[in-house]
Motif scaffolding. Structure first.
Motif, mmCIF file in Angstrom:
data_model
loop_
_atom_site.group_PDB
_atom_site.id
_atom_site.type_symbol
_atom_site.label_atom_id
_atom_site.label_comp_id
_atom_site.label_asym_id
_atom_site.label_seq_id
_atom_site.Cartn_x
_atom_site.Cartn_y
_atom_site.Cartn_z
ATOM 1 N N HIS A 61 35.506 32.169 44.339
ATOM 2 C CA HIS A 61 35.359 33.626 44.225
ATOM 3 C C HIS A 61 34.479 33.987 43.035
ATOM 4 C CE1 HIS A 61 37.623 37.757 44.549
ATOM 5 N NE2 HIS A 61 36.388 37.944 44.093
ATOM 6 N N HIS A 63 30.866 36.488 41.740
ATOM 7 C CA HIS A 63 29.907 37.572 42.036
ATOM 8 C C HIS A 63 28.722 37.414 41.099
ATOM 9 C CE1 HIS A 63 32.917 39.736 44.457
ATOM 10 N NE2 HIS A 63 33.790 39.470 43.495
ATOM 11 N N MET A 66 25.236 40.583 41.207
ATOM 12 C CA MET A 66 25.773 41.558 42.166
ATOM 13 C C MET A 66 25.666 42.991 41.655
ATOM 14 S SD MET A 66 29.537 41.967 43.853
ATOM 15 C CE MET A 66 30.449 43.146 42.923
ATOM 16 N N PHE A 68 26.930 46.572 41.270
ATOM 17 C CA PHE A 68 28.293 47.114 41.424
ATOM 18 C C PHE A 68 28.543 48.170 40.362
ATOM 19 C CE2 PHE A 68 33.099 46.141 41.346
ATOM 20 C CZ PHE A 68 33.319 46.883 42.483
ATOM 21 N N LYS A 153 34.940 38.957 53.729
ATOM 22 C CA LYS A 153 35.826 39.754 52.862
ATOM 23 C C LYS A 153 35.773 41.222 53.279
ATOM 24 C CE LYS A 153 36.997 41.099 48.101
ATOM 25 N NZ LYS A 153 36.653 41.125 46.675
ATOM 26 N N PHE A 155 37.809 45.169 52.408
ATOM 27 C CA PHE A 155 38.483 45.862 51.317
ATOM 28 C C PHE A 155 39.363 46.991 51.839
ATOM 29 C CE2 PHE A 155 35.989 44.524 47.492
ATOM 30 C CZ PHE A 155 34.988 43.813 48.123
ATOM 31 N N TYR A 158 38.269 50.770 46.946
ATOM 32 C CA TYR A 158 36.915 51.301 46.711
ATOM 33 C C TYR A 158 36.421 52.169 47.875
ATOM 34 C CZ TYR A 158 36.749 47.267 43.412
ATOM 35 O OH TYR A 158 37.005 46.319 42.460
ATOM 36 N N HIS A 186 40.691 42.087 49.929
ATOM 37 C CA HIS A 186 40.987 42.778 48.664
ATOM 38 C C HIS A 186 42.040 43.809 49.024
ATOM 39 C CE1 HIS A 186 39.554 44.846 44.749
ATOM 40 N NE2 HIS A 186 40.634 45.472 45.180
ATOM 41 N N HIS A 242 42.188 37.477 44.574
ATOM 42 C CA HIS A 242 42.613 37.966 43.250
ATOM 43 C C HIS A 242 43.993 38.642 43.243
ATOM 44 C CE1 HIS A 242 40.882 41.628 44.845
ATOM 45 N NE2 HIS A 242 39.645 41.382 44.491
ATOM 46 N N ASP A 321 36.974 35.182 40.296
ATOM 47 C CA ASP A 321 36.472 36.552 40.477
ATOM 48 C C ASP A 321 35.464 36.884 39.356
ATOM 49 O OD1 ASP A 321 36.084 39.049 41.533
ATOM 50 O OD2 ASP A 321 37.988 39.880 40.854
ATOM 51 N N CYS A 323 32.815 38.254 37.502
ATOM 52 C CA CYS A 323 31.989 39.437 37.760
ATOM 53 C C CYS A 323 31.748 40.106 36.398
ATOM 54 C CB CYS A 323 32.718 40.367 38.739
ATOM 55 S SG CYS A 323 31.682 41.710 39.329
ATOM 56 N N ASN A 343 33.735 47.436 37.169
ATOM 57 C CA ASN A 343 34.931 46.583 37.346
ATOM 58 C C ASN A 343 34.563 45.104 37.396
ATOM 59 O OD1 ASN A 343 37.387 48.308 39.420
ATOM 60 N ND2 ASN A 343 36.087 49.120 37.828
ATOM 61 N N GLY A 344 35.144 44.344 36.496
ATOM 62 C CA GLY A 344 34.945 42.900 36.566
ATOM 63 C C GLY A 344 34.931 42.274 35.193
#
Ligand code: URP
Ligand code: ZN
Ligand code: ZN
Length: 467
Positions: A61, A63, A66, A68, A153, A155, A158, A186, A242, A321, A323, A343-344
């Motif tokens: 996992h 990112h 990315m 975002f 994936k 969600f 979001y 997610h 996560h 995760d 990110c 977020n990350g």
């Protein structure tokens, strides 16, 4: 090129043995005791005395590069995979994203472009599906059959960005149940979280801690319950990404006990950090933004449930995760409004160190279970096994020589991730990757990166068989 690794302790998910290992070209060609007299001339000998020889880590996992939350994750495929290698990870499974209004292949090809010529270790892709149209559904089959991408994936969080409704999730699940892939979820209740965010901001609650307050664990538990029920009816294997909270873990455990093909990962941040970190007052009071991720860090006590889940196989993987967003210019966007903090958090380099130190050395998990969580289980779940995820004749020579005694003080300055803070700054951990091989080539030596960006290869994955 022939490399003999001798005098080490080989550790796989099932066994711990004193043995030597011969690497020829990109593969492991021989495993046995005292191979020196048997193998003839070699190009390189690595003496692994006092160290563990383990299969390279697989981070299921990440990112990298990315876009975002109005920003772009700070590590691209070059810096991110170099950092991964330095931490003992030899394969990452990153998330390609379907562009808004575009097809799945558009997103996949964009991610190939980001990775090609840059990745220093091998990589594979999951596909984020954000519009479950008829054409997207038929592309899902093609991704599994032709493109080597067999996990998707979706969600429940979001809204307006990635979230799709239950009907769309269910359709994608049915499709994946037919084509032999895996659904990654997610699981947080996004619409309700958005109401809580709106209400918090209206009350003037703008500090980073309100990111966590507006994403209660109960809403992760609810969404986890819901997606597990949908997957059960759709007859599809489902992997909760996560997972952070005891409530969500209880749902996974119950589903597994009922015979649902349910799997889940947690991440080091949920094992080693907690809600209290949101009160970090560094960076002129914005320090809590370092820990803004979704799901958020939970209250102390949750981590004990997660460790137990890891030991008992209610949780199958620890992924990162990864990110990362820098404090400067990125996390800072949320000064005065926590909802604008990207977020990350970073973690691709520290996963093995943290979990060896905090899991194996403390006795929470065994050495073999650690190898399983770091490498073998993600390889099996995501169709990379037995090419990767174990030390066996014929497997890719993705090998880590792990020094259980080497001590590291974690610090943004000395780690390789391109991010201006580290969530574990100053933490001392014991156990580190001395040597890392990626398909037979040494890419980390004495803890330093000696590989080459661009040497990493895309790993096609096929249909997944979870039974
Ligand atoms: O906060 C997080 N987790 N950022 C990355 C995107 C995701 O949902 O995995
Ligand atoms: Zn997510
Ligand atoms: Zn993620």
């Amino acid at each position: 090129m022939r490399t003999l690794i001798k005098n080490g302790t080989l550790v796989t998910a099932s066994d711990t043995t004193r043995a030597d290992l011969l690497v020829e070209g990109e593969r492991i060609s021989l495993v046995g005791t005292d191979l020196t007299p048997l193998v003839g001339k070699v190009d390189r000998t690595i003496d692994a005395t006092g160290r563990y020889v383990i299969p390279g880590g697989i981070d299921a996992h990440t990112h990298l590069d990315m876009p975002f939350g109005g920003s772009k994750s700070a590590d691209d495929f070059e810096s991110g995979t170099i950092a991964a290698a330095c931490g003992g990870t030899t394969t990452v499974v990153d998330f390609a994203i379907q562009p808004q209004g575009g097809g799945l292949r558009d997103g996949l090809y964009a991610w190939h472009q980001k990775a090609e010529g840059k990745a220093a270790i091998d990589y594979a892709f999951h596909m984020i599906v954000r519009e479950v149209s008829k054409s997207a559904l038929s592309e899902m089959d093609a991704l599994v059959k032709e493109e080597g991408v067999s996990s998707f994936k979706l969600f429940t969080a979001y809204p307006g960005v990635f979230m799709v409704d239950d009907a769309a999730i269910f359709r994608a699940m049915q499709k994946t149940g037919e084509n032999g892939g895996m659904i990654c979820m997610h699981a947080e209740n996004g619409p309700v979280i958005d109401v809580l965010i709106e209400q918090a901001l209206a009350r003037g609650e703008t500090a980073p801690v309100y990111h966590a307050v507006t994403r209660p664990a109960r809403l992760e538990g609810e969404a986890t319950n819901r997606v597990l029920a949908l997957a059960e009816v759709a007859h599809v294997p489902v992997y909760i990404v996560h997972l952070s909270a005891a409530e969500a873990l209880a749902e996974v455990r119950e589903a597994r006990d009922r015979g649902v093909l349910a799997f889940a990962e947690t991440c080091p941040q949920y094992l080693f950090l907690s809600h209290e970190d949101y009160f970090d007052k560094s960076h002129d009071g914005l320090g809590g933004a370092k820990y803004v991720m979704s799901p958020p860090l939970r209250h102390k006590g949750n981590e004990e449930h997660l460790w137990r889940g890891l030991a008992l196989d209610d949780l199958q993987c620890i992924a990162t995760d990864h990110c990362p967003f820098c404090m400067k210019d990125q996390k800072e966007l949320g000064r005065g409004n926590f909802a604008k903090i990207p977020n990350g958090a970073p973690g691709i380099e520290t996963r093995l160190m943290l979990t060896f130190d905090g899991g194996v050395r403390t006795g929470r998990i065994s050495l073999n279970r650690w190898v399983q969580l770091m490498s073998t289980a993600p390889a099996k779940l995501f169709g990379l096994y037995p090419r990767k995820g174990t030390l066996a004749v014929g497997a890719d020579a993705d090998i880590v020589i792990w020094n259980p005694e080497r001590e590291t003080t974690l610090a943004a300055k000395t780690l390789h991730m391109k991010v201006d803070y580290n969530p574990y700054e100053g933490r001392k951990v014991k156990g580190a990757a001395d040597v890392v091989m990626s398909r037979g080539k040494v890419v980390v030596d004495h803890g330093a990166f000696v590989g080459k960006a661009g040497d990493g290869r895309f790993q096609k994955r096929g249909e997944l068989r979870q039974k």
